[in-house]
Scaffold this motif. Structure first.
Motif, PDB file in Angstrom:
ATOM      1  N   GLU A  33      -2.849   2.988  -4.274  1.00  0.00           N
ATOM      2  CA  GLU A  33      -2.560   1.580  -4.521  1.00  0.00           C
ATOM      3  C   GLU A  33      -3.213   0.698  -3.464  1.00  0.00           C
ATOM      4  OE1 GLU A  33       1.648   1.337  -4.666  1.00  0.00           O
ATOM      5  OE2 GLU A  33       1.832   2.350  -6.623  1.00  0.00           O
ATOM      6  N   ILE A  34      -3.187   1.157  -2.217  1.00  0.00           N
ATOM      7  CA  ILE A  34      -3.838   0.414  -1.138  1.00  0.00           C
ATOM      8  C   ILE A  34      -5.341   0.299  -1.407  1.00  0.00           C
ATOM      9  CG2 ILE A  34      -4.420   0.472   1.324  1.00  0.00           C
ATOM     10  CD1 ILE A  34      -1.703   1.848   1.802  1.00  0.00           C
ATOM     11  N   GLN A  35      -5.947   1.422  -1.811  1.00  0.00           N
ATOM     12  CA  GLN A  35      -7.388   1.423  -2.074  1.00  0.00           C
ATOM     13  C   GLN A  35      -7.738   0.589  -3.310  1.00  0.00           C
ATOM     14  OE1 GLN A  35      -8.901   5.617  -1.801  1.00  0.00           O
ATOM     15  NE2 GLN A  35      -6.843   5.997  -1.030  1.00  0.00           N
ATOM     16  N   SER A  36      -6.900   0.652  -4.328  1.00  0.00           N
ATOM     17  CA  SER A  36      -7.152  -0.121  -5.543  1.00  0.00           C
ATOM     18  C   SER A  36      -7.165  -1.617  -5.243  1.00  0.00           C
ATOM     19  CB  SER A  36      -6.095   0.210  -6.592  1.00  0.00           C
ATOM     20  OG  SER A  36      -6.323  -0.518  -7.774  1.00  0.00           O
ATOM     21  N   GLU A  37      -6.256  -2.044  -4.389  1.00  0.00           N
ATOM     22  CA  GLU A  37      -6.226  -3.460  -4.002  1.00  0.00           C
ATOM     23  C   GLU A  37      -7.423  -3.809  -3.122  1.00  0.00           C
ATOM     24  OE1 GLU A  37      -3.238  -6.574  -1.664  1.00  0.00           O
ATOM     25  OE2 GLU A  37      -2.560  -4.557  -2.182  1.00  0.00           O
ATOM     26  N   ARG A  38      -7.812  -2.883  -2.273  1.00  0.00           N
ATOM     27  CA  ARG A  38      -8.917  -3.123  -1.345  1.00  0.00           C
ATOM     28  C   ARG A  38     -10.243  -3.269  -2.081  1.00  0.00           C
ATOM     29  NH1 ARG A  38      -8.939   1.667   2.043  1.00  0.00           N
ATOM     30  NH2 ARG A  38      -7.262   0.630   3.164  1.00  0.00           N
ATOM     31  N   SER A  98     -10.716  -3.893  -5.408  1.00  0.00           N
ATOM     32  CA  SER A  98     -10.526  -4.478  -6.745  1.00  0.00           C
ATOM     33  C   SER A  98     -11.733  -5.288  -7.206  1.00  0.00           C
ATOM     34  CB  SER A  98      -9.279  -5.367  -6.753  1.00  0.00           C
ATOM     35  OG  SER A  98      -9.401  -6.407  -5.793  1.00  0.00           O
ATOM     36  N   GLU A  99     -12.488  -5.826  -6.270  1.00  0.00           N
ATOM     37  CA  GLU A  99     -13.611  -6.692  -6.635  1.00  0.00           C
ATOM     38  C   GLU A  99     -14.946  -5.957  -6.726  1.00  0.00           C
ATOM     39  OE1 GLU A  99     -13.765  -9.912  -3.929  1.00  0.00           O
ATOM     40  OE2 GLU A  99     -11.812 -10.747  -4.496  1.00  0.00           O
TER      41      GLU A  99
END
Length: 522
Positions: free
Chosen positions: A413-418, A420-421
């Motif tokens: 989840e941390i990586q997905s947010e990091r 995301s762009e």
């Protein structure tokens, strides 16, 4: 007069529109199919004749020409039958020709006029939806086509389609197939001992890193690899669609049944390059593509052909497999996580009676089958020690798959947010695929960590790729701890998982390992 019906040709998982043009002219009765058809397409003439005869329809005594446009695009497969048959039926006045303008058709005809199962229906349905067309397909493929969300007519055969277009009996739209429930799978709690290997497996799952276990027979290498899918989060909606398209082209979707469980492919070490990367007469997807967004497990790694293993280097970097042909290139997505297992030498290298009697030369020769560039793409290398009888008598570990999965999910989840762009077709939202700018931004270690990494890079002779992969693993270790920055102990642990290059003195590796262990303990 020319009647047209749209169908599709497949280039990888992409469905390219093909305009089926039928013309009837006076002259000697004949039936020709042109437009670069292969043998299966050319044989559609006899299947269409037989299907019409079973319905009591006679082919017009005219010269029939079927053109598959664009004519320079190779046409392969038997799924052109339905479009050809519908266009001829429209020319004969059996079905209204103007109604076929809003449809695309795909399906193989049987001699009795029924429609058989066809590969690639899901990509075809998605392409039809993008073109604002409804898809006509075999009834058995209707549940698969319905996942695309567009209009679908799933017919049992030609007679059902004739009745539908003439208004005698309307075919109801199919419903999407079932979404398979996730099975629990083997539990990590079954593995006794090997706590260090479990730690390496957790890091690999959290960051999507390539992993290699090396150890004697019976040390649990395959057991650990088989439990990796249970640690990974389910496929997202986008990933599910990509994986399902590949499975549709490969004929692996059963009755339109999709699953959010990540693929786990384990080919035998006798697999050829075409089987692993893709190819063959019709350029089918290989194991690397069938493992897209999942895991490719290679057991007994050195037993694979060296040429086959080196063919994985490009897909591991680019995230796609390119099958080259004289007149075209076919691309299949292949963003997978490589997990492998091997013995240290041909003799096994186990303790006691199983110990190698040929000395270190046996291990050197066996491991030399793996090229340096291939090993440089392995993020985590772990030597699994032998499992003793004492380990087997230990009580069942308190921590199993469910507990580890929760930590992996938080890190993901941390990586997905990091990321995301920056997510794209060739970049997953995991640290293993982090672009260089994002790596410099989010994985820069502190001063002590940078000094340790510089020292280790000289002793281990790290390549530029190896240097960045150490940072990626260190970033994953920090994410598992919930740390916002990469510190010295994270870098030290990541360095301990680096493979020792051939010919490197043992003392150099030992010094780095001792430094890493001391930092991790601290």
């Amino acid at each position: 007069m020319v009647c047209r019906v749209t169908t599709f040709a497949f280039e990888g998982v992409d469905a390219q529109p093909v305009d089926v043009q039928v013309q009837m002219t006076s002259g000697n009765p004949a039936f020709h199919v042109v437009g670069l058809p292969d043998k299966a397409v050319g044989e559609s003439r006899e299947r269409v004749r037989a299907a019409f005869a079973s319905l009591g329809l006679a082919m017009p005594p005219k010269r029939i020409i079927v053109n598959l446009a664009p004519a320079d695009l190779p046409k392969e497969g038997s799924h052109y039958d339905l479009a050809i048959a519908l266009a001829i039926l429209a020319m004969m006045g059996v079905v209204p020709g103007d109604q076929l303008e809003g449809y695309a058709a795909i399906g193989e005809l049987s001699l009795d006029g029924t429609l058989g199962e066809t590969l690639g229906v899901l990509p075809a349905a998605m392409a039809a939806e993008a073109m604002d067309l409804q898809l006509i397909c075999p009834q058995i493929c209707g549940a698969e086509a319905a996942w695309a969300g567009g209009g679908v007519i799933a017919a049992h055969g030609l007679i059902a389609l004739i009745n539908h277009f003439t208004g005698r009996s309307v075919i109801a739209p199919p419903k999407p197939g079932e979404l398979a429930e996730e099975s629990s799978g083997p539990d990590l709690r079954d593995v006794k001992g090997q706590e260090g290997a479990k730690r390496a497996l957790e890091i690999a799952a959290a960051g999507g890193h390539n992993l290699l276990f090396c150890g004697p027979p019976g040390s649990g290498k395959s057991m650990l690899a088989q439990r990796l899918p249970g640690l990974l989060p389910p496929l997202s909606a986008r990933e599910l669609l990509e994986v399902s398209q590949i499975q549709s082209v490969a004929g692996l979707l059963q009755r339109g049944r999709l699953s959010r469980k990540r693929p786990f492919r384990a080919p035998h070490h006798s697999a050829s390059m075409a089987a692993l990367v893709g190819g063959g007469i019709k350029a089918k997807p290989g194991e690397v593509s069938l493992a897209h967004h999942g895991i490719l497990f290679l057991d007994e790694l050195p037993e694979f052909s060296a040429t086959v293993l080196d063919s994985l280097r490009q897909p591991l970097e680019a995230g796609e497999a390119v099958v080259a042909r004289a007149n075209r290139h076919v691309r299949y997505p292949a963003r997978f996580q490589l997990v492998a297992a091997m013995n240290p030498c041909r003799c096994g290298g186990g303790p006691g009676a199983a110990a190698c009697r040929r000395g270190p030369r046996c291990a050197q020769q066996y491991q030399a089958r793996l090229s340096g560039p291939f090993l440089d793409r392995i993020d985590i290398y772990y030597d699994t020690p032998p499992v003793t009888a004492v380990d087997l008598t230990l009580p069942t570990p308190a921590e199993g798959t469910e507990e580890v999965r929760k930590r992996v999910s938080r890190a993901r989840e941390i990586q997905s947010e990091r990321f995301s762009e920056v997510v794209s077709d060739t970049c997953r939202p995991v640290n293993a695929d982090a672009p260089l700018p994002e790596l410099e931004k989010h994985a820069a270690p502190d001063e002590a960590g940078a000094a340790l990494l510089r020292q280790a890079a000289e002793r281990l002779s790290l390549t530029a790729r190896g240097y960045s992969r150490v940072l990626k693993v260190a970033r994953t270790i920090a994410d598992l701890e919930g740390a916002t920055s990469v510190r010295r102990l994270h870098v030290a642990e990541a360095l301990s998982y680096r493979h020792r290059p051939p010919g490197m003195p043992e003392a150099s590796m030992s010094a780095v390992s001792q430094t890493a262990s001391a930092s991790h303990s601290g």
